[in-house]
Structures are given as structure tokens and as C-alpha cells.
Design an enzyme around this catalytic site. Structure first.
Site, mmCIF file in Angstrom:
data_model
loop_
_atom_site.group_PDB
_atom_site.id
_atom_site.type_symbol
_atom_site.label_atom_id
_atom_site.label_comp_id
_atom_site.label_asym_id
_atom_site.label_seq_id
_atom_site.Cartn_x
_atom_site.Cartn_y
_atom_site.Cartn_z
ATOM 1 C CG ASP A 1 39.787 -89.898 -22.523
ATOM 2 O OD1 ASP A 1 39.996 -89.486 -20.890
ATOM 3 O OD2 ASP A 1 40.373 -90.167 -22.224
ATOM 4 C CD GLU B 1 42.967 -92.740 -23.194
ATOM 5 O OE1 GLU B 1 42.801 -91.748 -22.884
ATOM 6 O OE2 GLU B 1 42.124 -94.560 -22.816
#
Length: 135
Positions: free
Chosen positions: A26, A83
Site C-alpha cells: 500500500d 489510488e
């Protein structure tokens, strides 16, 4: 912090992947994430930090970085998820850069489990991390 040179961390990753659990890196490009981790740990996907998406239209360097990350992910056989997609322009640019997956407010605001089920159907047993953005 599970570092690549940490044997305990490697065993945890290995045990999870043996059980069919996918591990995503992430916020790639910020903090402790590194290219070295991509080669030494069994990630299923890289989630490219929103800071690269935010500046796509204004900063040529961000587009270059996204294109390079697409190539790295493809060569490693893992997914790259952009993202923070908030505009149609960002989506169009990511498509031009061959980024196939993304997430962000353009697709949906965060939903509670009951909202997710009512919006996407009862056959949905879990929330997916990304939306396919290829045309």
C-alpha cells in the site's frame, strides 16, 4: 514493520500466501515502501500512492513514474492499482499509461458493508480493492 531481511516477516508472508491470502503493498512511493521489497516479498499488487495520481496532469514526472511502475508490475506479474482517482482526466491519463486498475472517489465513496451489498448485489461476498479501469 516487516522488512525483507527479517526472517520472521518472511515466514509470516509465506504462511499467508500459502493460505491463498493476497498481500498488497500500500501507498507505494511513500514512507518505507521500496523497489527492493518488490523483489524480495510475495506481493500480489502494488497500490501506487495517490500523490502520483494527483499531479498527473501538471507534472510530467508523475506520468513517467506511473508508466515505469506499470512496466515493473507487468514484469513482476503483479497488479498495479492507482489510488486516489478523482477526475475523468486522471482516469483517461491512467488508461493512456496502460494502468489497468484503480480506486478513488471517481468510482465510489467508501461504503459500509450493508451499502456495498445493496449497491452491488447480494452475490458480493467481499469488497474488492480496485476497479478495472481499462476501456
Amino acid at each position: 514493520n516487516i522488512a525483507p531481511n527479517n526472517n520472521v516477516g518472511w515466514h509470516v508472508f509465506d504462511a499467508l500466501t500459502q493460505r491463498g491470502i493476497e498481500i498488497y503493498l500500500d501507498d507505494f512511493g511513500t514512507g518505507y515502501s521500496s523497489l527492493g521489497a518488490l523483489h524480495s516479498l510475495p506481493f500480489s499488487a502494488i497500490k501506487l500512492d495517490r500523490s502520483f495520481v494527483r499531479g498527473l496532469e501538471a507534472e510530467h514526472e508523475n506520468a513517467t513514474t506511473v508508466r515505469a511502475m506499470v512496466m515493473i508490475a507487468e514484469n513482476r506479474g503483479i497488479r498495479l492499482i492507482a489510488e486516489g482517482i478523482e477526475t475523468h482526466e486522471q482516469l483517461a491519463t491512467l488508461r493512456e499509461l496502460d494502468c489497468r486498475y484503480g480506486q478513488g472517489f471517481l468510482f465510489s465513496r467508501p461504503l459500509r458493508a450493508d451499502e456495498l451489498e445493496s449497491q452491488f448485489g447480494e452475490e458480493l461476498s467481499f469488497a474488492v480493492a480496485a476497479t478495472i479501469i481499462t476501456a
